[in-house]
Design a protein around this motif. Structure first.
Motif, PDB file in Angstrom:
ATOM      1  N   GLU A 229       5.729 -16.807 -22.435  1.00  0.00           N
ATOM      2  CA  GLU A 229       6.619 -17.208 -21.349  1.00  0.00           C
ATOM      3  C   GLU A 229       7.057 -16.041 -20.482  1.00  0.00           C
ATOM      4  OE1 GLU A 229       9.838 -19.295 -23.147  1.00  0.00           O
ATOM      5  OE2 GLU A 229       8.787 -21.246 -23.112  1.00  0.00           O
ATOM      6  N   SER A 230       6.831 -14.823 -20.957  1.00  0.00           N
ATOM      7  CA  SER A 230       7.165 -13.644 -20.155  1.00  0.00           C
ATOM      8  C   SER A 230       6.021 -12.650 -20.231  1.00  0.00           C
ATOM      9  CB  SER A 230       8.469 -12.994 -20.650  1.00  0.00           C
ATOM     10  OG  SER A 230       8.327 -12.561 -21.989  1.00  0.00           O
ATOM     11  N   ASN A 231       5.903 -11.840 -19.187  1.00  0.00           N
ATOM     12  CA  ASN A 231       4.877 -10.811 -19.111  1.00  0.00           C
ATOM     13  C   ASN A 231       5.499  -9.606 -18.431  1.00  0.00           C
ATOM     14  OD1 ASN A 231       2.317  -9.650 -19.378  1.00  0.00           O
ATOM     15  ND2 ASN A 231       1.739 -10.253 -17.304  1.00  0.00           N
ATOM     16  N   GLY A 232       5.976  -8.669 -19.212  1.00  0.00           N
ATOM     17  CA  GLY A 232       6.722  -7.558 -18.636  1.00  0.00           C
ATOM     18  C   GLY A 232       8.030  -8.067 -18.065  1.00  0.00           C
ATOM     19  N   PHE A 233       8.219  -7.841 -16.766  1.00  0.00           N
ATOM     20  CA  PHE A 233       9.441  -8.297 -16.098  1.00  0.00           C
ATOM     21  C   PHE A 233       9.317  -9.733 -15.599  1.00  0.00           C
ATOM     22  CE2 PHE A 233       9.430  -3.651 -15.461  1.00  0.00           C
ATOM     23  CZ  PHE A 233      10.660  -3.338 -16.009  1.00  0.00           C
ATOM     24  N   ALA A 234       8.138 -10.330 -15.761  1.00  0.00           N
ATOM     25  CA  ALA A 234       7.862 -11.643 -15.187  1.00  0.00           C
ATOM     26  C   ALA A 234       8.255 -12.759 -16.150  1.00  0.00           C
ATOM     27  CB  ALA A 234       6.378 -11.758 -14.841  1.00  0.00           C
ATOM     28  N   SER A 235       8.713 -13.867 -15.569  1.00  0.00           N
ATOM     29  CA  SER A 235       9.081 -15.034 -16.356  1.00  0.00           C
ATOM     30  C   SER A 235       8.376 -16.262 -15.797  1.00  0.00           C
ATOM     31  CB  SER A 235      10.595 -15.247 -16.307  1.00  0.00           C
ATOM     32  OG  SER A 235      10.964 -16.436 -16.960  1.00  0.00           O
ATOM     33  N   ALA A 236       7.757 -17.048 -16.681  1.00  0.00           N
ATOM     34  CA  ALA A 236       7.067 -18.265 -16.258  1.00  0.00           C
ATOM     35  C   ALA A 236       8.070 -19.406 -16.243  1.00  0.00           C
ATOM     36  CB  ALA A 236       5.916 -18.578 -17.208  1.00  0.00           C
ATOM     37  N   SER A 237       8.484 -19.819 -15.059  1.00  0.00           N
ATOM     38  CA  SER A 237       9.486 -20.868 -14.936  1.00  0.00           C
ATOM     39  C   SER A 237       9.388 -21.519 -13.570  1.00  0.00           C
ATOM     40  CB  SER A 237      10.896 -20.281 -15.115  1.00  0.00           C
ATOM     41  OG  SER A 237      11.204 -19.396 -14.046  1.00  0.00           O
ATOM     42  N   VAL A 238       9.905 -22.725 -13.468  1.00  0.00           N
ATOM     43  CA  VAL A 238       9.940 -23.415 -12.180  1.00  0.00           C
ATOM     44  C   VAL A 238      10.828 -22.659 -11.204  1.00  0.00           C
ATOM     45  CG1 VAL A 238      10.635 -25.542 -11.001  1.00  0.00           C
ATOM     46  CG2 VAL A 238       9.457 -25.670 -13.198  1.00  0.00           C
ATOM     47  N   ALA A 239      11.915 -22.086 -11.698  1.00  0.00           N
ATOM     48  CA  ALA A 239      12.824 -21.335 -10.827  1.00  0.00           C
ATOM     49  C   ALA A 239      12.120 -20.137 -10.197  1.00  0.00           C
ATOM     50  CB  ALA A 239      14.042 -20.875 -11.619  1.00  0.00           C
ATOM     51  N   ASP A 240      11.316 -19.413 -10.978  1.00  0.00           N
ATOM     52  CA  ASP A 240      10.612 -18.265 -10.428  1.00  0.00           C
ATOM     53  C   ASP A 240       9.448 -18.695  -9.538  1.00  0.00           C
ATOM     54  OD1 ASP A 240      12.381 -16.623 -11.656  1.00  0.00           O
ATOM     55  OD2 ASP A 240      10.950 -15.621 -12.974  1.00  0.00           O
ATOM     56  N   LEU A 241       8.828 -19.822  -9.849  1.00  0.00           N
ATOM     57  CA  LEU A 241       7.819 -20.364  -8.945  1.00  0.00           C
ATOM     58  C   LEU A 241       8.452 -20.670  -7.595  1.00  0.00           C
ATOM     59  CD1 LEU A 241       5.176 -21.646  -8.032  1.00  0.00           C
ATOM     60  CD2 LEU A 241       5.743 -23.669  -9.400  1.00  0.00           C
ATOM     61  N   GLN A 242       9.638 -21.237  -7.615  1.00  0.00           N
ATOM     62  CA  GLN A 242      10.345 -21.515  -6.359  1.00  0.00           C
ATOM     63  C   GLN A 242      10.611 -20.236  -5.580  1.00  0.00           C
ATOM     64  OE1 GLN A 242      11.769 -24.814  -5.036  1.00  0.00           O
ATOM     65  NE2 GLN A 242      11.354 -23.343  -3.399  1.00  0.00           N
ATOM     66  N   THR A 243      11.016 -19.198  -6.276  1.00  0.00           N
ATOM     67  CA  THR A 243      11.278 -17.918  -5.617  1.00  0.00           C
ATOM     68  C   THR A 243      10.017 -17.362  -4.981  1.00  0.00           C
ATOM     69  OG1 THR A 243      13.095 -17.399  -7.139  1.00  0.00           O
ATOM     70  CG2 THR A 243      12.096 -15.554  -5.963  1.00  0.00           C
ATOM     71  N   PHE A 244       8.901 -17.452  -5.689  1.00  0.00           N
ATOM     72  CA  PHE A 244       7.648 -16.945  -5.129  1.00  0.00           C
ATOM     73  C   PHE A 244       7.274 -17.712  -3.871  1.00  0.00           C
ATOM     74  CE2 PHE A 244       3.034 -16.547  -4.739  1.00  0.00           C
ATOM     75  CZ  PHE A 244       2.904 -15.161  -4.784  1.00  0.00           C
ATOM     76  N   LEU A 245       7.387 -19.029  -3.914  1.00  0.00           N
ATOM     77  CA  LEU A 245       7.098 -19.827  -2.726  1.00  0.00           C
ATOM     78  C   LEU A 245       7.988 -19.425  -1.555  1.00  0.00           C
ATOM     79  CD1 LEU A 245       6.803 -23.378  -4.357  1.00  0.00           C
ATOM     80  CD2 LEU A 245       4.925 -22.062  -3.350  1.00  0.00           C
ATOM     81  N   ASP A 246       9.277 -19.260  -1.828  1.00  0.00           N
ATOM     82  CA  ASP A 246      10.231 -18.916  -0.774  1.00  0.00           C
ATOM     83  C   ASP A 246       9.920 -17.567  -0.136  1.00  0.00           C
ATOM     84  OD1 ASP A 246      11.569 -21.266  -1.290  1.00  0.00           O
ATOM     85  OD2 ASP A 246      13.126 -20.335  -2.529  1.00  0.00           O
ATOM     86  N   LEU A 247       9.501 -16.606  -0.940  1.00  0.00           N
ATOM     87  CA  LEU A 247       9.300 -15.243  -0.437  1.00  0.00           C
ATOM     88  C   LEU A 247       7.895 -14.999   0.106  1.00  0.00           C
ATOM     89  CD1 LEU A 247      11.124 -13.186  -3.235  1.00  0.00           C
ATOM     90  CD2 LEU A 247      12.010 -13.838  -0.984  1.00  0.00           C
ATOM     91  N   PHE A 248       6.903 -15.732  -0.412  1.00  0.00           N
ATOM     92  CA  PHE A 248       5.512 -15.417  -0.068  1.00  0.00           C
ATOM     93  C   PHE A 248       4.944 -16.258   1.069  1.00  0.00           C
ATOM     94  CE2 PHE A 248       0.956 -16.201  -0.507  1.00  0.00           C
ATOM     95  CZ  PHE A 248       0.458 -14.901  -0.474  1.00  0.00           C
ATOM     96  N   VAL A 249       5.161 -17.554   1.039  1.00  0.00           N
ATOM     97  CA  VAL A 249       4.377 -18.467   1.883  1.00  0.00           C
ATOM     98  C   VAL A 249       4.633 -18.262   3.372  1.00  0.00           C
ATOM     99  CG1 VAL A 249       3.978 -20.890   2.472  1.00  0.00           C
ATOM    100  CG2 VAL A 249       4.105 -20.187   0.078  1.00  0.00           C
ATOM    101  N   CYS A 250       5.846 -18.404   3.816  1.00  0.00           N
ATOM    102  CA  CYS A 250       6.113 -18.355   5.251  1.00  0.00           C
ATOM    103  C   CYS A 250       5.830 -16.977   5.837  1.00  0.00           C
ATOM    104  CB  CYS A 250       7.560 -18.764   5.534  1.00  0.00           C
ATOM    105  SG  CYS A 250       7.891 -20.507   5.192  1.00  0.00           S
ATOM    106  N   LYS A 251       6.186 -15.929   5.126  1.00  0.00           N
ATOM    107  CA  LYS A 251       5.917 -14.586   5.653  1.00  0.00           C
ATOM    108  C   LYS A 251       4.421 -14.324   5.728  1.00  0.00           C
ATOM    109  CE  LYS A 251       7.333  -9.762   5.441  1.00  0.00           C
ATOM    110  NZ  LYS A 251       6.019  -9.264   5.863  1.00  0.00           N
ATOM    111  N   SER A 252       3.670 -14.793   4.733  1.00  0.00           N
ATOM    112  CA  SER A 252       2.216 -14.632   4.785  1.00  0.00           C
ATOM    113  C   SER A 252       1.631 -15.366   5.981  1.00  0.00           C
ATOM    114  CB  SER A 252       1.580 -15.162   3.492  1.00  0.00           C
ATOM    115  OG  SER A 252       1.922 -14.351   2.392  1.00  0.00           O
ATOM    116  N   ASN A 253       2.108 -16.579   6.222  1.00  0.00           N
ATOM    117  CA  ASN A 253       1.643 -17.337   7.378  1.00  0.00           C
ATOM    118  C   ASN A 253       1.980 -16.617   8.683  1.00  0.00           C
ATOM    119  OD1 ASN A 253       0.817 -19.229   5.537  1.00  0.00           O
ATOM    120  ND2 ASN A 253       2.310 -20.782   6.116  1.00  0.00           N
ATOM    121  N   ASP A 254       3.206 -16.135   8.784  1.00  0.00           N
ATOM    122  CA  ASP A 254       3.635 -15.441   9.998  1.00  0.00           C
ATOM    123  C   ASP A 254       2.842 -14.161  10.229  1.00  0.00           C
ATOM    124  OD1 ASP A 254       5.508 -17.397  10.449  1.00  0.00           O
ATOM    125  OD2 ASP A 254       7.190 -16.257   9.602  1.00  0.00           O
TER     126      ASP A 254
END
Length: 302
Positions: A229-254
């Motif tokens: 469920e964790s890999n170093g500082f990373a955590s496998a969770s819906v909450a962290d998936l949400q964070t990745f979507l929020d930070l990655f998707v729109c800026k990558s598109n822009d």
């Protein structure tokens, strides 16, 4: 979006046009670009038929998934791709990807690693992959189609061989911050930096006309077992998936980053075969139900 029709594992092949149609209807609400990994079990034809039936605007990068030493599997999928193109035409085809993590698998089978990718030992594996790429291009050109179909290759981010890069029109790079032991907050920047430094810059120096895409990036929402469920500082969770979507998707598109998000649906077979986080990368679970997520309001371009 990265997509494989459910039950497309050769030779069992339990996929169906009815399920692929449903998937295409869902995926088309998020993106108009998808990539496939292989062509066995009529994946190419099923997806193109689903696009035809639903009349959606979708561009597909077809795939030929081959492991080292599998000439027969390569030829079988090559022929299936050509048959699908003959039947459905080129309108919805963005490219044909020959190999997915072929060089990673080849080097691993030889007891080698990414630093060996451009050595004489690495070039031996690249020679076979290039033979597949050249053969695909020759066969596609012989069809005298109404448009040129780009021929590319996909591999893990650190496993692109220079000889291969010189031969392809596009490269698809798997770039997963989960495996980099980074925090979720730093994961998007790590992804962009890695892709630019390890893929875009060296690839364009070798082949100025090449187009480079992130082939896979995303974040797991869970694990089959607690130990993973964790890999170093990373955590496998819906909450962290949400964070990745929020930070990655729109800026990558822009910023015009070309990427395929990994992935639309959880894949149960990976959970059963590999365990850990492997079956938990989807925005939707295996039952096609969206996880407890709020999707970004910007457009998911691919």
């Amino acid at each position: 979006m990265a997509y494989t029709p459910e039950l497309s594992m050769y030779p069992a092949c339990g996929n169906s046009i009815e399920e692929v149609v449903k998937d295409m209807q869902m995926i088309s609400q998020l993106t108009n670009k998808i990539r496939l990994y292989g062509a066995d079990c009529d994946q190419s034809a099923l997806v193109l038929e689903a696009i035809k039936r639903t009349k959606i605007d979708m561009e597909v990068w077809l795939g030929n998934y081959v492991m080292p030493g599998e000439d027969e599997a390569y030829a079988r999928q090559r022929d299936a791709i050509q048959a699908a193109i003959k039947k459905y035409g080129t309108k919805h085809i963005g490219g044909i990807t020959v190999g997915n993590e072929y060089m990673l698998n080849y080097l691993t089978s030889q007891g080698l690693s990414s630093p060996d990718i451009n050595t004489a030992a690495g070039d031996v594996g690249a020679a076979t992959l290039i033979r597949y790429i050249d053969d695909t291009r020759t066969n596609i050109e012989a069809m005298k189609l109404d448009k040129t179909i780009p021929i590319g290759n996909s591999d893990a981010g650190s496993f692109f061989n220079n000889l291969v890069l010189a031969k392809i029109d596009y490269g698809l790079s798997n770039v997963h911050p989960w495996f980099a032991n980074t925090t979720i907050e730093a994961a998007p920047q790590w992804t962009w930096d890695f892709f630019d430094e390890q893929n875009v810059t060296p690839a364009t120096a070798i082949n100025p006309n090449i187009e480079m895409y992130i082939a896979e990036t995303g974040w797991p929402s869970g694990s089959k077992d607690v130990a993973n469920e964790s890999n170093g500082f990373a955590s496998a969770s819906v909450a962290d998936l949400q964070t990745f979507l929020d930070l990655f998707v729109c800026k990558s598109n822009d910023d015009g980053v070309k990427y395929f998000y990994f992935e639309m649906f959880d894949e149960e077979w990976k959970d059963l075969q590999f365990g850990g986080v492997e079956g938990h990368w989807g925005l939707f679970d295996k039952h096609r139900k969206m996880k407890n997520l709020k999707l970004p309001t910007c457009l998911l371009k691919s």
